[in-house]
Design a protein around this motif. Structure first.
Motif, PDB file in Angstrom:
ATOM      1  N   ASP A  72       0.678  -0.448  -0.470  1.00  0.00           N
ATOM      2  CA  ASP A  72       0.102   0.409   0.000  1.00  0.00           C
ATOM      3  C   ASP A  72       1.638   1.088   0.164  1.00  0.00           C
ATOM      4  O   ASP A  72       1.161   1.846  -0.519  1.00  0.00           O
ATOM      5  N   ILE A  73       2.271   0.857   0.496  1.00  0.00           N
ATOM      6  CA  ILE A  73       2.540   2.186   0.254  1.00  0.00           C
ATOM      7  C   ILE A  73       4.568   1.794   1.174  1.00  0.00           C
ATOM      8  O   ILE A  73       4.536   1.221   1.495  1.00  0.00           O
ATOM      9  N   LEU A  74       4.933   2.609  -0.236  1.00  0.00           N
ATOM     10  CA  LEU A  74       6.956   2.092  -0.128  1.00  0.00           C
ATOM     11  C   LEU A  74       7.603   2.818   0.037  1.00  0.00           C
ATOM     12  O   LEU A  74       7.139   4.681  -0.632  1.00  0.00           O
ATOM     13  N   LEU A  75       8.498   2.708   1.443  1.00  0.00           N
ATOM     14  CA  LEU A  75       9.530   4.339   1.812  1.00  0.00           C
ATOM     15  C   LEU A  75      10.601   3.999   1.246  1.00  0.00           C
ATOM     16  O   LEU A  75      11.338   2.816   0.892  1.00  0.00           O
ATOM     17  N   LEU A  76      11.202   4.946   1.087  1.00  0.00           N
ATOM     18  CA  LEU A  76      12.573   4.983   0.558  1.00  0.00           C
ATOM     19  C   LEU A  76      13.406   5.255   2.253  1.00  0.00           C
ATOM     20  O   LEU A  76      13.050   6.060   2.938  1.00  0.00           O
ATOM     21  N   HIS A  77      14.012   3.766   2.175  1.00  0.00           N
ATOM     22  CA  HIS A  77      14.754   3.990   3.884  1.00  0.00           C
ATOM     23  C   HIS A  77      16.040   4.291   4.262  1.00  0.00           C
ATOM     24  O   HIS A  77      16.912   4.110   3.912  1.00  0.00           O
ATOM     25  N   ARG A  78      15.952   5.836   4.959  1.00  0.00           N
ATOM     26  CA  ARG A  78      16.620   6.591   4.555  1.00  0.00           C
ATOM     27  C   ARG A  78      17.727   6.807   3.179  1.00  0.00           C
ATOM     28  O   ARG A  78      17.973   6.325   2.518  1.00  0.00           O
ATOM     29  N   PRO A  79      17.843   8.233   3.391  1.00  0.00           N
ATOM     30  CA  PRO A  79      18.732   8.777   2.293  1.00  0.00           C
ATOM     31  C   PRO A  79      19.453   8.464   1.569  1.00  0.00           C
ATOM     32  O   PRO A  79      20.730   7.276   2.397  1.00  0.00           O
ATOM     33  N   ASP A  80      19.887   7.877   0.198  1.00  0.00           N
ATOM     34  CA  ASP A  80      21.209   6.883  -0.494  1.00  0.00           C
ATOM     35  C   ASP A  80      22.145   8.562  -1.053  1.00  0.00           C
ATOM     36  O   ASP A  80      21.573   9.156  -1.650  1.00  0.00           O
ATOM     37  N   ALA A  81      23.248   8.659  -0.308  1.00  0.00           N
ATOM     38  CA  ALA A  81      24.214   9.728  -1.191  1.00  0.00           C
ATOM     39  C   ALA A  81      24.439   9.821  -2.829  1.00  0.00           C
ATOM     40  O   ALA A  81      24.307  11.487  -2.898  1.00  0.00           O
ATOM     41  N   LEU A  82      23.915   8.483  -2.601  1.00  0.00           N
ATOM     42  CA  LEU A  82      24.292   8.215  -4.878  1.00  0.00           C
ATOM     43  C   LEU A  82      23.034   8.383  -5.493  1.00  0.00           C
ATOM     44  O   LEU A  82      23.487   7.692  -6.555  1.00  0.00           O
ATOM     45  N   VAL A  83      22.010   9.078  -4.588  1.00  0.00           N
ATOM     46  CA  VAL A  83      20.779   9.206  -5.341  1.00  0.00           C
ATOM     47  C   VAL A  83      20.797   9.535  -6.586  1.00  0.00           C
ATOM     48  O   VAL A  83      21.030  11.374  -6.429  1.00  0.00           O
ATOM     49  N   GLU A  84      20.430   8.610  -7.754  1.00  0.00           N
ATOM     50  CA  GLU A  84      19.863   9.497  -9.004  1.00  0.00           C
ATOM     51  C   GLU A  84      17.993   9.581  -9.209  1.00  0.00           C
ATOM     52  O   GLU A  84      17.786   8.606  -9.905  1.00  0.00           O
ATOM     53  N   PRO A  85      18.058  11.243  -8.945  1.00  0.00           N
ATOM     54  CA  PRO A  85      16.303  10.990  -8.753  1.00  0.00           C
ATOM     55  C   PRO A  85      15.557  10.455  -9.840  1.00  0.00           C
ATOM     56  O   PRO A  85      14.252  10.207 -10.150  1.00  0.00           O
ATOM     57  N   GLU A  86      15.881  10.013 -11.219  1.00  0.00           N
ATOM     58  CA  GLU A  86      15.280  10.381 -11.797  1.00  0.00           C
ATOM     59  C   GLU A  86      15.261   8.797 -12.111  1.00  0.00           C
ATOM     60  O   GLU A  86      13.853   8.295 -12.551  1.00  0.00           O
ATOM     61  N   GLU A  87      16.352   7.597 -11.379  1.00  0.00           N
ATOM     62  CA  GLU A  87      16.040   5.915 -11.445  1.00  0.00           C
ATOM     63  C   GLU A  87      14.472   5.724 -10.417  1.00  0.00           C
ATOM     64  O   GLU A  87      14.001   5.024 -11.171  1.00  0.00           O
ATOM     65  N   VAL A  88      14.792   6.863  -9.171  1.00  0.00           N
ATOM     66  CA  VAL A  88      13.713   6.337  -8.318  1.00  0.00           C
ATOM     67  C   VAL A  88      12.178   6.767  -9.220  1.00  0.00           C
ATOM     68  O   VAL A  88      11.368   5.679  -9.297  1.00  0.00           O
ATOM     69  N   ALA A  89      12.605   7.663  -9.959  1.00  0.00           N
ATOM     70  CA  ALA A  89      11.149   7.879 -10.659  1.00  0.00           C
ATOM     71  C   ALA A  89      10.840   7.202 -11.675  1.00  0.00           C
ATOM     72  O   ALA A  89       9.795   6.506 -11.516  1.00  0.00           O
ATOM     73  N   ARG A  90      11.340   6.524 -12.920  1.00  0.00           N
ATOM     74  CA  ARG A  90      11.629   5.060 -13.260  1.00  0.00           C
ATOM     75  C   ARG A  90      10.801   4.333 -11.993  1.00  0.00           C
ATOM     76  O   ARG A  90       9.727   3.518 -12.593  1.00  0.00           O
ATOM     77  N   ALA A  91      11.428   4.236 -11.792  1.00  0.00           N
ATOM     78  CA  ALA A  91      11.268   2.963 -10.475  1.00  0.00           C
ATOM     79  C   ALA A  91       9.329   2.839  -9.779  1.00  0.00           C
ATOM     80  O   ALA A  91       9.297   2.046  -9.811  1.00  0.00           O
ATOM     81  N   PHE A  92       9.850   4.173  -9.791  1.00  0.00           N
ATOM     82  CA  PHE A  92       7.840   4.526  -9.120  1.00  0.00           C
ATOM     83  C   PHE A  92       6.956   4.492  -9.766  1.00  0.00           C
ATOM     84  O   PHE A  92       5.672   3.904  -9.934  1.00  0.00           O
ATOM     85  N   ASP A  93       7.099   5.139 -11.160  1.00  0.00           N
ATOM     86  CA  ASP A  93       5.975   4.747 -12.244  1.00  0.00           C
ATOM     87  C   ASP A  93       6.287   3.081 -12.552  1.00  0.00           C
ATOM     88  O   ASP A  93       4.247   3.006 -12.750  1.00  0.00           O
ATOM     89  N   ASP A  94       7.157   2.802 -13.060  1.00  0.00           N
ATOM     90  CA  ASP A  94       7.067   0.528 -12.951  1.00  0.00           C
ATOM     91  C   ASP A  94       5.949   0.374 -12.558  1.00  0.00           C
ATOM     92  O   ASP A  94       5.037  -0.450 -12.542  1.00  0.00           O
ATOM     93  N   LEU A  95       6.289   0.268 -11.058  1.00  0.00           N
ATOM     94  CA  LEU A  95       5.933  -0.503  -9.863  1.00  0.00           C
ATOM     95  C   LEU A  95       4.222   0.036  -9.425  1.00  0.00           C
ATOM     96  O   LEU A  95       3.298  -0.291  -9.245  1.00  0.00           O
ATOM     97  N   GLU A  96       4.005   1.424 -10.316  1.00  0.00           N
ATOM     98  CA  GLU A  96       2.952   2.040 -10.146  1.00  0.00           C
ATOM     99  C   GLU A  96       1.745   1.486 -11.174  1.00  0.00           C
ATOM    100  O   GLU A  96       0.270   0.843 -10.413  1.00  0.00           O
ATOM    101  N   ALA A  97       2.373   1.260 -12.224  1.00  0.00           N
ATOM    102  CA  ALA A  97       1.556   1.050 -13.515  1.00  0.00           C
ATOM    103  C   ALA A  97       1.181  -0.495 -12.887  1.00  0.00           C
ATOM    104  O   ALA A  97       0.695  -1.094 -13.722  1.00  0.00           O
TER     105      ALA A  97
END
Length: 311
Positions: A116-141
């Motif tokens: 129902d709800i997915l959280l990113l657990h603590r910050p990733d200093a090497l985060v690439e937000p474009e990849e997070v966005a793609r993952a969220f889109d695919d999981l939601e779709a």
């Protein structure tokens, strides 16, 4: 039990959450008793993470094994989990591949078709937000995740994600108790020269940022005196605070743990309290603070008794 609609979602949520971080070694009967106590009190929202347990997904799996929810029972429970911490390092990984693989592992362990709800657990200093966005889109779709959030993120880290992520960031899970309250204390002591609690940490204003952007703060370790340094309830290290807790508990006819819960739920930010206890009696007692009407003087008295300055 006070409830509200989680902002940006259609999820009806209680303001108290059952955290299941410590159930790995519990029996099926003990897990069922814990969850049943919470459900009977109106807490139909459970909090997991892929790393909870002695191995990946262990607590998620133990929950599913013990509860064996029917489809209708599953629909009646809001299941939240987290991804991003790699225990082998430890290190953090918000890559597209890791997020998707972790969610698939959680779905298998939880024996469900969606989180129902997915959280990113603590910050990733090497985060690439474009990849997070793609993952969220695919999981939601794919219907595998209904809503998204973060844990332990600063305002600017959230803003960076919001620039790329299409979904609403609905949650930020942060450590908060009456004794561990920098996200509150910084604001109370703003601009006070020489006052330690006025020091801006984590980018400052994380609680106000959450209110401005309709992000629900979930308070973890609500009864810990510090960072996993023991509970303050009944502790000889906090005599003044416990005296106030005991007096207010007697006034309202509830246990002190309910007053400690109410200190958080009384805040107008409409926060959720994540209970980490595995004792059903403590869950039942804490839930009594869901809608306890602490007055402003009482709220500030607890704040001062916990050692925070009110200039």
């Amino acid at each position: 039990m006070k409830t509200f609609t989680l902002p940006g979602t259609d999820i009806a949520a209680p303001n108290v959450v059952l955290g299941l971080m410590r159930i790995a070694e519990k029996t099926d009967d003990e897990i069922r008793a814990l969850v049943r106590t919470a459900r009977d009190a109106g807490v139909d929202f459970v909090d997991h993470a892929d790393i909870y347990g002695r191995s990946l997904h262990e607590c998620e799996r133990r929950f599913a094994e013990a509860m064996r929810l029917t489809p209708a029972e599953r629909d009646a429970v809001t299941v939240q989990t987290k991804v991003g911490i790699v225990p082998g390092g430890p290190y953090f990984d918000f890559s597209y591949e890791h997020i998707l693989a972790s969610v698939e592992g959680s779905l298998r362990a939880l024996d469900t078709d969606r989180v129902d709800i997915l959280l990113l657990h603590r910050p990733d200093a090497l985060v690439e937000p474009e990849e997070v966005a793609r993952a969220f889109d695919d999981l939601e779709a794919a219907g595998k995740v209904r809503a998204f959030g973060v844990s332990n993120h600063t305002p600017r880290q959230i803003d960076l994600l919001r620039r790329y992520v299409r979904q609403h960031i609905a949650v930020n899970q942060l450590q908060l108790s009456v004794t561990h309250a920098p996200i509150v204390a910084q604001g109370v002591a703003a601009n006070m020269l020489g006052e330690p609690q006025a020091t801006v940490l984590d980018g400052g204003g994380v609680l106000d940022h959450a209110r401005l952007h309709d992000i629900t703060v979930q308070a973890w370790s609500p009864f810990q005196s510090g960072f996993f340094s023991g509970v303050f309830l009944g502790s000889p290290d906090h005599p003044e605070l416990n005296a106030v807790l005991d007096r207010l508990a007697e006034k309202y006819g509830v246990p002190p743990i309910a007053v400690a819960t109410a200190w958080i739920t009384r805040h107008p930010a409409r926060m959720q309290v994540v209970l980490g206890t595995t004792t059903p009696e403590r869950v039942a007692g804490a839930v009594l603070g869901s809608d306890l009407p602490l007055t402003r003087p009482e709220w500030y008295e607890l704040f001062r008794a916990a050692g925070h300055r009110v200039p």
